[in-house]
Design a protein around this motif. Structure first.
Motif, PDB file in Angstrom:
ATOM      1  N   ASN A  33      -3.988 -10.528   2.038  1.00 12.13           N
ATOM      2  CA  ASN A  33      -4.587  -9.491   1.214  1.00 12.13           C
ATOM      3  C   ASN A  33      -5.456  -8.625   2.102  1.00 12.13           C
ATOM      4  O   ASN A  33      -6.412  -9.114   2.698  1.00 12.13           O
ATOM      5  CB  ASN A  33      -5.410 -10.150   0.097  1.00 12.13           C
ATOM      6  CG  ASN A  33      -6.022  -9.152  -0.844  1.00 12.13           C
ATOM      7  OD1 ASN A  33      -6.708  -8.226  -0.420  1.00 12.13           O
ATOM      8  ND2 ASN A  33      -5.791  -9.361  -2.123  1.00 12.13           N
ATOM      9  N   ASP A  90       2.104 -10.287  -5.932  1.00 10.14           N
ATOM     10  CA  ASP A  90       2.406  -9.040  -5.239  1.00 10.14           C
ATOM     11  C   ASP A  90       2.872  -9.353  -3.833  1.00 10.14           C
ATOM     12  O   ASP A  90       2.270 -10.168  -3.144  1.00 10.14           O
ATOM     13  CB  ASP A  90       1.158  -8.150  -5.159  1.00 10.14           C
ATOM     14  CG  ASP A  90       0.698  -7.700  -6.530  1.00 10.14           C
ATOM     15  OD1 ASP A  90       1.552  -7.235  -7.297  1.00 10.14           O
ATOM     16  OD2 ASP A  90      -0.497  -7.833  -6.828  1.00 10.14           O
ATOM     17  N   THR A  93       6.298  -4.057  -0.082  1.00  7.92           N
ATOM     18  CA  THR A  93       7.482  -3.380  -0.631  1.00  7.92           C
ATOM     19  C   THR A  93       8.766  -3.730   0.100  1.00  7.92           C
ATOM     20  O   THR A  93       9.837  -3.656  -0.501  1.00  7.92           O
ATOM     21  CB  THR A  93       7.291  -1.858  -0.617  1.00  7.92           C
ATOM     22  OG1 THR A  93       6.989  -1.444   0.718  1.00  7.92           O
ATOM     23  CG2 THR A  93       6.161  -1.446  -1.553  1.00  7.92           C
ATOM     24  N   GLU A  96      11.117  -6.027  -1.793  1.00  2.00           N
ATOM     25  CA  GLU A  96      11.588  -5.676  -3.141  1.00  2.00           C
ATOM     26  C   GLU A  96      13.059  -5.993  -3.368  1.00  2.00           C
ATOM     27  O   GLU A  96      13.447  -6.388  -4.466  1.00  2.00           O
ATOM     28  CB  GLU A  96      11.314  -4.209  -3.438  1.00  2.00           C
ATOM     29  CG  GLU A  96       9.843  -3.919  -3.687  1.00  2.00           C
ATOM     30  CD  GLU A  96       9.571  -2.444  -3.908  1.00  2.00           C
ATOM     31  OE1 GLU A  96      10.520  -1.622  -3.814  1.00  2.00           O
ATOM     32  OE2 GLU A  96       8.408  -2.108  -4.162  1.00  2.00           O
TER      33      GLU A  96
END
Length: 128
Positions: A33, A90, A93, A96
């Motif tokens: 994070n 999360d 990207t 994905e």
């Protein structure tokens, strides 16, 4: 760990061991994070390919891992992690379009493959 400071590049691609010492996966990535600066998930690929021979990755909360023994080998233990963090929320990207599974999928994988690989008949079921 004897020294709490280490390089992530030193463990990337390392074998992930079960708490019994069996190789169960490979460390592919570490996710942290950026706001807190804390590691959140380790991305692990299985040792055994799936039926379609497509790469499968598991995002597993860091609390399920520790460094063990004098060689400080990366070890997974399903009993020590934080269950409330056992699913991924999360991911960056670039994951994905990846077949990404969580702790439940990883435990299912371990049950399927390690039970077959390590099955012994210690209860007298097999005879010579």
């Amino acid at each position: 760990m004897n020294n709490p400071i280490f390089s992530l590049s030193a463990i990337m691609g390392a074998d992930v061991l079960s708490n019994k010492g069996d190789s169960i996966g490979i460390l592919e990535d570490v996710i942290w994070n950026k706001d807190s600066g804390k590691v959140t998930y380790l991305i692990v690929s299985p040792q055994e390919p799936n039926e379609a021979h497509c790469p499968v990755y598991f995002a597993i909360h860091h609390s399920f891992f520790y460094f063990d023994g004098p060689d400080e080998l990366l070890t997974f233990n399903p009993k020590i992690g934080k269950d409330d963090h056992s699913f991924f929320l999360d991911l960056p990207t670039h994951y994905e379009d990846t077949d990404m599974q969580d702790l439940t999928g990883f435990n299912r994988y371990l049950l399927t493959y390690s039970a077959v690989a390590t099955h012994r008949s210690d209860n007298g079921g097999l005879t010579d």
